[in-house]
Scaffold this active site. Structure first.
Site, mmCIF file in Angstrom:
data_model
loop_
_atom_site.group_PDB
_atom_site.id
_atom_site.type_symbol
_atom_site.label_atom_id
_atom_site.label_comp_id
_atom_site.label_asym_id
_atom_site.label_seq_id
_atom_site.Cartn_x
_atom_site.Cartn_y
_atom_site.Cartn_z
ATOM 1 N N ASP A 1 -54.538 8.249 -19.150
ATOM 2 C CA ASP A 1 -54.830 8.614 -17.538
ATOM 3 C C ASP A 1 -55.772 7.449 -17.368
ATOM 4 O O ASP A 1 -57.053 7.980 -17.129
ATOM 5 C CB ASP A 1 -54.896 9.845 -17.351
ATOM 6 C CG ASP A 1 -54.539 10.186 -15.643
ATOM 7 O OD1 ASP A 1 -54.191 9.058 -15.114
ATOM 8 O OD2 ASP A 1 -54.819 11.274 -15.393
ATOM 9 N N ASP B 1 -77.880 3.158 -34.062
ATOM 10 C CA ASP B 1 -77.810 2.351 -32.826
ATOM 11 C C ASP B 1 -79.160 1.495 -32.786
ATOM 12 O O ASP B 1 -79.111 0.146 -32.296
ATOM 13 C CB ASP B 1 -77.995 3.267 -31.548
ATOM 14 C CG ASP B 1 -76.786 4.276 -31.592
ATOM 15 O OD1 ASP B 1 -75.928 4.051 -32.396
ATOM 16 O OD2 ASP B 1 -76.635 5.040 -30.712
ATOM 17 N N LYS C 1 -49.792 8.917 -22.854
ATOM 18 C CA LYS C 1 -49.847 8.108 -21.526
ATOM 19 C C LYS C 1 -51.443 8.382 -21.049
ATOM 20 O O LYS C 1 -51.619 9.396 -20.698
ATOM 21 C CB LYS C 1 -48.795 8.522 -20.456
ATOM 22 C CG LYS C 1 -48.954 7.853 -19.419
ATOM 23 C CD LYS C 1 -47.721 8.315 -18.362
ATOM 24 C CE LYS C 1 -47.532 7.353 -17.320
ATOM 25 N NZ LYS C 1 -48.677 7.391 -16.162
ATOM 26 N N CYS D 1 -70.142 26.951 21.167
ATOM 27 C CA CYS D 1 -69.896 27.315 19.882
ATOM 28 C C CYS D 1 -70.919 26.390 18.928
ATOM 29 O O CYS D 1 -70.567 25.256 18.748
ATOM 30 C CB CYS D 1 -68.444 27.516 19.357
ATOM 31 S SG CYS D 1 -68.567 27.981 17.566
ATOM 32 N N CYS E 1 -69.940 32.193 16.642
ATOM 33 C CA CYS E 1 -70.426 32.503 17.851
ATOM 34 C C CYS E 1 -70.035 33.819 18.571
ATOM 35 O O CYS E 1 -70.524 34.480 19.660
ATOM 36 C CB CYS E 1 -70.236 31.263 18.934
ATOM 37 S SG CYS E 1 -68.295 31.321 19.350
ATOM 38 N N CYS F 1 -61.652 28.535 18.073
ATOM 39 C CA CYS F 1 -62.646 28.993 19.007
ATOM 40 C C CYS F 1 -62.611 28.218 20.250
ATOM 41 O O CYS F 1 -62.938 26.916 19.950
ATOM 42 C CB CYS F 1 -63.811 29.043 18.102
ATOM 43 S SG CYS F 1 -65.415 29.294 19.190
ATOM 44 N N TYR G 1 -51.881 -1.377 -25.401
ATOM 45 C CA TYR G 1 -50.403 -0.722 -26.023
ATOM 46 C C TYR G 1 -49.276 -1.758 -26.056
ATOM 47 O O TYR G 1 -48.038 -1.292 -26.313
ATOM 48 C CB TYR G 1 -49.894 0.350 -25.274
ATOM 49 C CG TYR G 1 -50.237 0.265 -23.731
ATOM 50 C CD1 TYR G 1 -49.134 -0.514 -22.931
ATOM 51 C CD2 TYR G 1 -50.955 0.921 -23.017
ATOM 52 C CE1 TYR G 1 -49.464 -0.772 -21.708
ATOM 53 C CE2 TYR G 1 -51.247 0.907 -21.710
ATOM 54 C CZ TYR G 1 -50.323 -0.052 -20.743
ATOM 55 O OH TYR G 1 -50.389 -0.356 -19.662
ATOM 56 N N CYS H 1 -64.850 34.645 16.647
ATOM 57 C CA CYS H 1 -65.377 33.574 15.738
ATOM 58 C C CYS H 1 -66.706 34.055 15.219
ATOM 59 O O CYS H 1 -67.269 34.389 15.633
ATOM 60 C CB CYS H 1 -65.914 32.443 17.017
ATOM 61 S SG CYS H 1 -66.813 31.111 16.180
ATOM 62 N N LYS I 1 -43.935 12.905 -17.744
ATOM 63 C CA LYS I 1 -45.104 13.146 -16.960
ATOM 64 C C LYS I 1 -45.359 14.937 -17.135
ATOM 65 O O LYS I 1 -44.192 15.690 -16.831
ATOM 66 C CB LYS I 1 -45.048 13.114 -15.402
ATOM 67 C CG LYS I 1 -45.170 11.639 -14.832
ATOM 68 C CD LYS I 1 -46.565 11.129 -14.714
ATOM 69 C CE LYS I 1 -46.553 9.846 -14.163
ATOM 70 N NZ LYS I 1 -46.497 9.774 -12.846
ATOM 71 N N GLU J 1 -46.072 7.630 -27.436
ATOM 72 C CA GLU J 1 -47.427 7.357 -27.531
ATOM 73 C C GLU J 1 -48.014 8.108 -26.195
ATOM 74 O O GLU J 1 -47.142 8.799 -25.568
ATOM 75 C CB GLU J 1 -47.685 5.706 -26.960
ATOM 76 C CG GLU J 1 -47.023 4.650 -27.879
ATOM 77 C CD GLU J 1 -47.029 3.470 -27.455
ATOM 78 O OE1 GLU J 1 -47.726 3.097 -26.426
ATOM 79 O OE2 GLU J 1 -46.524 2.705 -27.803
ATOM 80 N N SER K 1 -44.128 -1.113 -14.070
ATOM 81 C CA SER K 1 -44.216 0.263 -14.160
ATOM 82 C C SER K 1 -43.178 1.023 -15.271
ATOM 83 O O SER K 1 -42.306 0.335 -15.327
ATOM 84 C CB SER K 1 -44.342 0.875 -12.944
ATOM 85 O OG SER K 1 -43.223 1.037 -12.166
HETATM 86 S S1 IVH Z 1 -46.116 1.195 -21.702
HETATM 87 C C1 IVH Z 1 -43.604 -2.051 -18.717
HETATM 88 N N1 IVH Z 1 -47.871 2.814 -22.684
HETATM 89 O O1 IVH Z 1 -48.781 4.164 -17.349
HETATM 90 C C2 IVH Z 1 -44.717 -0.841 -18.636
HETATM 91 N N2 IVH Z 1 -47.854 2.519 -20.338
HETATM 92 O O2 IVH Z 1 -46.108 3.251 -15.304
HETATM 93 C C3 IVH Z 1 -45.440 -0.706 -20.058
HETATM 94 N N3 IVH Z 1 -49.809 3.860 -19.494
HETATM 95 O O3 IVH Z 1 -50.050 2.343 -15.454
HETATM 96 C C4 IVH Z 1 -46.234 0.517 -19.901
HETATM 97 N N4 IVH Z 1 -50.420 4.691 -21.207
HETATM 98 O O4 IVH Z 1 -50.900 1.321 -17.615
HETATM 99 C C5 IVH Z 1 -47.520 2.293 -21.473
HETATM 100 N N5 IVH Z 1 -48.916 4.284 -24.045
HETATM 101 C C6 IVH Z 1 -48.772 3.610 -22.825
HETATM 102 C C7 IVH Z 1 -49.401 4.028 -21.467
HETATM 103 C C8 IVH Z 1 -49.192 3.475 -20.449
HETATM 104 C C9 IVH Z 1 -50.823 4.610 -20.249
HETATM 105 C C10 IVH Z 1 -49.821 3.586 -18.146
HETATM 106 C C11 IVH Z 1 -49.681 2.350 -17.527
HETATM 107 C C12 IVH Z 1 -49.059 2.282 -16.366
HETATM 108 C C13 IVH Z 1 -48.223 3.770 -16.168
HETATM 109 C C14 IVH Z 1 -46.804 3.415 -16.321
#
Ligand code: IVH
Length: 667
Positions: A114, A32, A112, A424, A404, A419, A219, A401, A307, A110, A81
């Site tokens: 968060d 570093d 997902k 109180c 009190c 109460c 992604y 209570c 999910k 892949e 989404s």
């Molecule tokens: S593909 C057309 N791949 O999940 C939408 N989304 O509603 C293409 N997310 O907020 C999304 N990891 O940001 C995709 N490997 C992944 C992801 C991913 C997280 C999130 C994305 C969005 C929500 C999907």
């Protein structure tokens, strides 16, 4: 001069290379200190010769100038989404729908991540703009904050023009360090890394964002014209080659059985990852097939998000603690043996009321199942009866209570025990805390701990006493210094000028919320006129019902209250509506005065809760979609209201977008 330019180029190349090795490949080649030394050299050159400073210089990683707001920018193509699947059956149905279009299909699985979706624009191979997802059509320009994320290349290997999308996130290690620091500074910690990431990217000062140590996984590619790929996996490999960070846990699978195996593997192993994931994303791998399968209004039909179920853990219920609210409601809280659930340590959870404890037969000493509703609020789901120790007894709420000693009553039609003793102490302290809160008198720095000390040391006994506080009263308190005292007294002094509605709301008159306080202040303008108002007059006002009218009049008729108002007047606390238009009063600018409709089934909170929160932010929540509706928030199975919104071109948010926004604001 040429020499300087050469050295600058050299430093850019070296620093970019070291960042890439460290943050993208996770494989640094130098210590570093070497990076820091070269960065220092570049900063010095740029300070001496500002003409060599460019906005893709590695020095931008430390954060540029603070901004006053984020600009709203339309996405070139909407950020969609994903549809959700919660179980195997739903995944199999997704697979069947895909097979309606095409036989031979391969899936990309892949993780997902968060975090927060972001879109990064590159022109001639340079990072020029980064946006949040926003409502999908318009996002916010957070370029300066994104530049501080080392994993985002400022310059890539080829001079390409395109947009990449991905998830910015806060690694668990950064999250823990940040919360530790917040706790040290007595600040509210973030509930989870996602909120941490969202809060950091919303910092107006990029120098602060730079300290938060975020990362990103890319992604998808938005425009493939400049891009050599025919599959999702090929596109990700190409992103890798160009210097982007992609998630390496991805897997290409032949069929739905492969998808299920991948899900099983990560359901078991997700805790071992250094970052949070909330599911698995499954995508048709072939880009031509994706085009064939197409899109719905909101999401691609060729992909789905599985999910994870809300994580449940077992711990011991050590005790049930009772707290008395401002209105005397007694709320039982579960004291738990600390346990990690969905990313944070949980040691308390609300048990809401006696009925809930009885229905679930929850006993002190039990092993209990805990989960987080909406992955945020901890909840006791049930007791594990098989593990119940022999000596437990059913729990009964006390008859008196705990603060009190006054007898508790159960008001008809309510589940809560109350109460009703107006003297109180626990209630009075809660009332003081309410008085200084943000929507009321908004006295910054006067927190719960200080109020408690002042009250129990007999320095203050009612809200008016706050305005009589002196340096001598405050200095002896725990963790209090001269500077803090000065700030506090300034804040108290400043609050005296608040418009009348703040005082009205702060007094804590039963049933009188923020909105009705504003209505009364606007209509009657002074406290003196309000003191003369009758119930009949009040009920004739739109928005004021019988219960509220009666409560306001009874409250103001009370001699003790009138004496309290006089005591406030003596200290020149403003009792006049200051003419600020409703639209200018607090709340959040994104919601203030917006007409909003909630529709469909929300997963993470009830419509009532969502609506109450929106109203706190100054929104008008209504039930039908019309031309003047500003925003529609949709849960599952939204019906005609969504169709109407689409017809009128009204802005539509998913629940997820709403929660993300809410979390940002609440942090
Ligand atoms: S593909 C057309 N791949 O999940 C939408 N989304 O509603 C293409 N997310 O907020 C999304 N990891 O940001 C995709 N490997 C992944 C992801 C991913 C997280 C999130 C994305 C969005 C929500 C999907």
């Amino acid at each position: 001069m040429e020499n300087i330019q050469n050295r600058v180029n050299e430093l850019h190349a070296l620093l970019n290379q070291y960042s890439y090795e460290y943050y993208v490949q996770d494989n640094p080649s130098v210590p570093d200190s070497e990076y820091d030394k070269l960065l220092r050299e570049l900063i010095d050159i740029e300070e001496a010769h500002p003409e060599y400073k460019t906005n893709d210089s590695p020095t931008v990683r430390v954060g540029g100038e603070a901004q006053s707001s984020f600009e709203k920018v339309d996405h070139d193509t909407p950020m969609l989404s994903l549809g959700n699947a919660f179980n195997e059956a739903e995944l199999r149905r997704f697979d069947e729908r895909i097979h309606d279009h095409t036989d031979n299909v391969e899936y990309m699985c892949e993780l997902k991540i968060d975090g927060l979706a972001v879109s990064l624009k590159y022109v001639d191979g340079r990072f020029v703009q980064g946006l949040t997802r926003g409502n999908g059509t318009t996002g916010e320009d957070i370029t300066e904050n994104l530049r501080t994320i080392h994993a985002i290349p400022l310059k890539i290997k080829e001079p390409l023009n395109f947009e990449v999308r991905g998830e910015a996130y806060m690694p668990r290690s950064s999250f823990m360090a940040l919360n530790e620091e917040k706790e040290k500074n007595e600040e509210q910690p973030f509930a989870n890394p996602r909120n941490g990431a969202a809060g950091s990217l919303r910092q107006l000062d990029p120098k602060l964002a730079a300290k938060r140590k975020l990362s990103v996984f890319l992604y998808s590619v938005n425009d493939f014209t400049d891009f050599d790929a025919t599959t999702q996996s090929g596109a990700l490999d190409e992103l890798d080659r160009l210097g982007f960070k992609t998630n390496q846990e991805r897997e290409r699978v032949k069929d739905i059985e492969g998808v299920l195996k991948y899900i099983e593997k990560w359901t078991e192993q997700r805790e071992q990852l250094p970052y949070d994931i909330d599911g698995i994303v499954i995508k048709v791998n072939d880009l031509d097939q994706q085009d064939e399968i197409g899109y719905t209004q909101k999401s691609p039909r060729w992909a789905i998000a599985y999910k994870f179920p809300a994580e449940e853990v077992v711990t011991t219920l050590q005790d049930i603690e009772l707290s008395i609210g401002r209105t005397g409601v007694v709320t039982p809280t579960a004291i738990l043996e600390p346990v990690r659930v969905a990313g944070t340590t949980v040691s308390r959870a609300s048990l809401h009321n006696e009925d809930l404890i009885r229905e679930r037969d929850i006993r002190i000493g039990d092993s209990v199942v805990v989960k987080k509703a909406g992955d945020i609020i901890p909840e006791v789901v049930r007791s594990v009866i098989e593990r119940r120790p022999d000596d437990t007894r059913p729990y009964h709420m006390p008859t008196h209570c705990p603060s009190c000693g006054h007898e508790l009553v159960r008001i008809e039609g309510e589940v809560a025990l109350r109460c009703i003793n107006p003297k109180c102490q626990a209630q009075l302290v809660e009332g003081l805390i309410h008085f200084v809160s943000r929507q009321a008198m908004n006295i910054d720095g006067l927190g719960t701990k200080i109020i408690q000390q002042l009250y129990y040391n007999h320095v203050i006994k009612d809200v008016a006493d706050i305005f009589y506080l002196t340096e001598d009263d405050l200095l002896p308190l725990e963790r209090m210094g001269a500077k803090k005292v000065e700030n506090l007294l300034t804040a108290i002094q400043a609050s005296k000028a608040n418009s009348l509605e703040h005082l009205l709301f702060g007094l804590g008159i039963r049933h009188l919320g923020v909105k009705a306080s504003r209505v009364l202040a606007e209509k009657y303008e002074t406290m003196d006129r309000l003191l003369e108002v009758t119930e009949e007059e009040l009920v004739s006002i739109h928005d004021i019902g019988d219960k509220l009218a009666q409560s306001v009049v009874t409250y103001l008729e009370n001699e003790d209250i009138q004496a309290l108002i006089e005591k406030l007047k003596t200290k020149n606390v403003n009792m006049v509506y200051n003419g600020v238009k409703t639209s200018e009063i607090e709340g959040h600018p994104d919601f203030q005065d917006k007409t909003i409709v909630l529709t469909g089934k929300l997963q993470q909170m009830t419509r009532k809760e969502a609506s109450a929160w929106l109203e706190m932010q100054g929104a008008n929540v209504t039930s039908s979609v019309t031309k003047s509706t500003d925003l529609v928030i949709v849960g599952e199975d939204a019906g005609s209201k969504l169709t109407k919104a689409e017809k009128f071109g009204t802005e539509v948010w998913t629940e997820e977008q709403f929660i993300t926004k809410k979390d940002e604001i609440s942090n």
